[in-house]
Design a protein around this motif. Structure first.
Motif, PDB file in Angstrom:
ATOM      1  N   VAL A   1       1.503 -11.028 -31.579  1.00 34.27           N
ATOM      2  CA  VAL A   1       2.056 -10.651 -32.704  1.00 34.27           C
ATOM      3  C   VAL A   1       1.308 -11.298 -33.883  1.00 34.27           C
ATOM      4  N   LEU A   2       1.312 -12.771 -33.750  1.00 31.37           N
ATOM      5  CA  LEU A   2       0.555 -13.607 -34.686  1.00 31.37           C
ATOM      6  C   LEU A   2      -0.905 -13.466 -34.871  1.00 31.37           C
ATOM      7  N   VAL A   3      -1.518 -13.468 -33.743  1.00 30.47           N
ATOM      8  CA  VAL A   3      -2.999 -13.243 -33.725  1.00 30.47           C
ATOM      9  C   VAL A   3      -3.345 -11.958 -34.428  1.00 30.47           C
ATOM     10  N   ALA A   4      -2.741 -10.767 -34.173  1.00 28.06           N
ATOM     11  CA  ALA A   4      -3.206  -9.518 -34.580  1.00 28.06           C
ATOM     12  C   ALA A   4      -2.889  -9.641 -36.045  1.00 28.06           C
ATOM     13  N   LEU A   5      -1.937 -10.444 -36.706  1.00 28.34           N
ATOM     14  CA  LEU A   5      -1.641 -10.523 -38.132  1.00 28.34           C
ATOM     15  C   LEU A   5      -2.643 -11.376 -38.775  1.00 28.34           C
ATOM     16  N   VAL A   6      -3.100 -12.250 -38.094  1.00 28.56           N
ATOM     17  CA  VAL A   6      -4.195 -13.224 -38.632  1.00 28.56           C
ATOM     18  C   VAL A   6      -5.473 -12.475 -38.955  1.00 28.56           C
ATOM     19  N   TYR A   7      -5.711 -11.544 -37.926  1.00 35.51           N
ATOM     20  CA  TYR A   7      -7.126 -10.709 -38.064  1.00 35.51           C
ATOM     21  C   TYR A   7      -6.981  -9.685 -39.223  1.00 35.51           C
ATOM     22  N   ALA A   8      -5.707  -8.971 -38.943  1.00 34.16           N
ATOM     23  CA  ALA A   8      -5.361  -8.089 -40.101  1.00 34.16           C
ATOM     24  C   ALA A   8      -5.422  -8.570 -41.377  1.00 34.16           C
ATOM     25  N   ASN A   9      -5.246  -9.950 -41.694  1.00 33.86           N
ATOM     26  CA  ASN A   9      -5.357 -10.574 -43.180  1.00 33.86           C
ATOM     27  C   ASN A   9      -6.705 -10.908 -43.146  1.00 33.86           C
ATOM     28  N   LYS A  10      -7.619 -10.794 -42.426  1.00 32.42           N
ATOM     29  CA  LYS A  10      -9.014 -10.957 -42.466  1.00 32.42           C
ATOM     30  C   LYS A  10      -9.121 -12.631 -42.516  1.00 32.42           C
ATOM     31  N   GLN A  11      -8.560 -13.316 -41.749  1.00 34.56           N
ATOM     32  CA  GLN A  11      -8.306 -14.557 -41.444  1.00 34.56           C
ATOM     33  C   GLN A  11      -8.840 -14.734 -39.942  1.00 34.56           C
ATOM     34  N   ARG A  12      -9.085 -15.929 -39.352  1.00 30.90           N
ATOM     35  CA  ARG A  12      -9.464 -15.990 -37.926  1.00 30.90           C
ATOM     36  C   ARG A  12      -8.916 -17.310 -37.258  1.00 30.90           C
ATOM     37  N   LEU A  13      -8.931 -17.618 -36.258  1.00 31.67           N
ATOM     38  CA  LEU A  13      -8.334 -18.797 -35.537  1.00 31.67           C
ATOM     39  C   LEU A  13      -9.448 -19.791 -35.772  1.00 31.67           C
ATOM     40  N   PRO A  14      -9.154 -21.128 -35.669  1.00 28.61           N
ATOM     41  CA  PRO A  14     -10.022 -22.294 -35.933  1.00 28.61           C
ATOM     42  C   PRO A  14     -11.032 -22.169 -34.836  1.00 28.61           C
ATOM     43  N   ARG A  15     -11.949 -22.804 -35.049  1.00 27.67           N
ATOM     44  CA  ARG A  15     -13.203 -22.748 -34.015  1.00 27.67           C
ATOM     45  C   ARG A  15     -13.460 -24.159 -33.702  1.00 27.67           C
ATOM     46  N   ASP A  16     -13.338 -25.202 -34.411  1.00 25.95           N
ATOM     47  CA  ASP A  16     -13.738 -26.464 -34.412  1.00 25.95           C
ATOM     48  C   ASP A  16     -12.911 -27.239 -33.143  1.00 25.95           C
ATOM     49  N   ARG A  17     -13.335 -28.275 -32.398  1.00 23.07           N
ATOM     50  CA  ARG A  17     -12.658 -28.651 -31.379  1.00 23.07           C
ATOM     51  C   ARG A  17     -11.529 -29.544 -31.387  1.00 23.07           C
ATOM     52  N   THR A  18     -11.831 -30.346 -32.740  1.00 20.40           N
ATOM     53  CA  THR A  18     -10.660 -31.392 -33.092  1.00 20.40           C
ATOM     54  C   THR A  18      -9.105 -30.593 -33.629  1.00 20.40           C
ATOM     55  N   SER A  19      -9.575 -29.640 -34.601  1.00 21.36           N
ATOM     56  CA  SER A  19      -8.460 -28.676 -34.781  1.00 21.36           C
ATOM     57  C   SER A  19      -7.565 -28.167 -33.467  1.00 21.36           C
ATOM     58  N   TRP A  20      -8.261 -27.503 -32.553  1.00 21.02           N
ATOM     59  CA  TRP A  20      -7.564 -27.326 -31.231  1.00 21.02           C
ATOM     60  C   TRP A  20      -6.902 -28.521 -30.500  1.00 21.02           C
ATOM     61  N   LEU A  21      -7.455 -29.380 -30.574  1.00 17.54           N
ATOM     62  CA  LEU A  21      -6.778 -30.632 -30.007  1.00 17.54           C
ATOM     63  C   LEU A  21      -5.530 -31.130 -30.661  1.00 17.54           C
ATOM     64  N   HIS A  22      -5.577 -31.071 -32.049  1.00 22.25           N
ATOM     65  CA  HIS A  22      -4.333 -31.453 -32.556  1.00 22.25           C
ATOM     66  C   HIS A  22      -3.348 -30.348 -32.420  1.00 22.25           C
ATOM     67  N   LEU A  23      -3.742 -29.031 -32.618  1.00 27.48           N
ATOM     68  CA  LEU A  23      -2.836 -27.947 -32.432  1.00 27.48           C
ATOM     69  C   LEU A  23      -2.196 -27.795 -31.081  1.00 27.48           C
ATOM     70  N   GLY A  24      -3.135 -28.445 -29.961  1.00 27.61           N
ATOM     71  CA  GLY A  24      -2.639 -28.374 -28.552  1.00 27.61           C
ATOM     72  C   GLY A  24      -1.589 -29.422 -28.520  1.00 27.61           C
ATOM     73  N   PHE A  25      -1.714 -30.466 -29.065  1.00 30.12           N
ATOM     74  CA  PHE A  25      -0.665 -31.477 -28.965  1.00 30.12           C
ATOM     75  C   PHE A  25       0.613 -31.055 -29.712  1.00 30.12           C
ATOM     76  N   ALA A  26       0.537 -30.359 -30.793  1.00 30.89           N
ATOM     77  CA  ALA A  26       1.750 -29.750 -31.553  1.00 30.89           C
ATOM     78  C   ALA A  26       2.313 -28.398 -30.752  1.00 30.89           C
ATOM     79  N   ALA A  27       1.603 -27.905 -29.959  1.00 28.50           N
ATOM     80  CA  ALA A  27       1.894 -26.848 -29.134  1.00 28.50           C
ATOM     81  C   ALA A  27       2.654 -27.112 -28.064  1.00 28.50           C
ATOM     82  N   VAL A  28       2.446 -28.408 -27.356  1.00 26.56           N
ATOM     83  CA  VAL A  28       3.298 -28.952 -26.166  1.00 26.56           C
ATOM     84  C   VAL A  28       4.651 -29.199 -26.852  1.00 26.56           C
TER      85      VAL A  28
END
Length: 341
Positions: A38-65
């Motif tokens: 649901v959220l990924v669809a809304l992100v791209y519908a609002n002309k945004q995109r998911l982060p692409r850098d490795r550092t952001s995903w490492l921090h978001l992965g910790f937050a996801a846990v």
């Protein structure tokens, strides 16, 4: 705000129903995957995109846990033995954990006596709910799992506020990425600890679908809308409604009975949470204005906290852990409050 309270507050009811056919990890995987879609669809519908850098995903992965995978699984695990209404009440302790973590790390700036009193009072209410001195008390592993889930949300809020905020990501990007990471991490764990037999019927399937699409995905979107329209401070009021909604729904649809001790404990917890959110009033600062007869001091009245003229807090406050309980989600992200369930 009422719809958001209903979606988040009903999450505990849907978890309870989903447990009739699915294991806690299976519920967590389905919930995070549907919410992420649901959220990924809304992100791209609002002309945004998911982060692409490795550092952001490492921090978001910790937050996801700590903000999605672990609390979602712990609430489902706890509700195997704990009523959905009680789980909703324990979820309301997230702000207490957040304040305690902030004090322990030295990041909490507001140290007024009312907040300390609220912290003590809130955990006194939790103790009243658990009643370890009674044989009929709720000091069980299931209740402890729900309490640990609320604390896990607080850890995530603190981490997001310090490591993720300010990286140029919108709240929608952070939430969608967090759920994507949570779904991926849960999928890795399911083959090890989540392959219990599935008893499929329409009730658990409908329950987990509502939990993922509405209780996780749509609720996140509504939370941001409330923050944009009413400000982050007013948005935290949803957190006070969640335990009330969960208790009422559990009593109406599952026949759960709550004794007077648990109800009083819930009220004490909510009063404690309200005190921890008490902010000092803005001081009245005299402003000197020059005139022909000399300088004349005039009071420049700053708006008091909660007044109609108070400036709204930006949506970034969400990541800084100022909102209620997230069950959610979201609090998973708050959070929630603020938050998710």
């Amino acid at each position: 705000m009422g719809v958001l309270a209903l979606l988040w507050g009903s999450s505990f009811l849907w978890i309870k129903i989903a447990l009739t056919g699915l294991s806690p990890l299976q519920i967590t995987l389905t919930r995070t995957a549907l919410g992420a879609l649901v959220l990924v669809a809304l992100v791209y519908a609002n002309k945004q995109r998911l982060p692409r850098d490795r550092t952001s995903w490492l921090h978001l992965g910790f937050a996801a846990v700590f903000g999605s995978a672990v609390p979602f699984a712990l609430f489902a695990l706890g509700e195997q033995t704990v009523d959905s209404g009680v789980a909703g009440v324990l979820n309301a302790t997230t702000p207490l954990w957040a304040l305690g973590i902030g004090l322990a790390l030295g990041t909490e700036q507001q140290r007024n006596p009312a907040r300390f009193a609220g912290l003590v009072l809130g955990f006194a209410g939790v103790l009243l709910i658990f009643a370890p001195w009674q044989k009929a008390g709720m000091a069980s592993w299931g209740a402890l799992a729900c309490l640990a889930a609320a604390a896990s949300y607080a850890v995530s809020y603190a981490y997001v506020g310090r490591r993720v905020s300010g990286r140029g990501l919108t709240p929608m990007q952070i939430s969608s990425s967090q759920l994507v990471a949570a779904a991926g991490l849960t999928a890795v764990v399911v083959p090890v600890a989540g392959l219990q037999p599935v008893h499929l019927s329409w009730q658990p399937l409908v329950a987990v679908a509502i939990l993922g699409v509405f209780g996780t995905g749509v609720a996140f979107v509504l939370n941001y809308r409330v923050i944009e329209d009413e400000g982050a401070t007013n948005a935290t009021m949803v957190g006070y409604l969640l335990p009330v909604v969960s208790v009422l729904l559990g009593a109406l649809f599952l026949g759960e009975a709550l004794n007077a001790r648990v109800v009083i404990g819930m009220v004490v917890v909510l009063v404690g949470v309200a005190l921890t959110r008490k902010q000092p009033a803005t001081a009245i600062v005299p402003v000197v204005r020059e005139s022909g007869s000399g300088a004349t001091p005039e009071p420049a009245e700053g708006p008091l906290e909660g007044s109609a003229g108070a400036p709204e807090v930006s949506a970034r406050t969400l990541e800084e852990g100022s909102t209620g309980t997230p069950e959610p989600a979201a609090a998973g992200l708050l959070e929630p409050a603020t938050t998710l369930k």
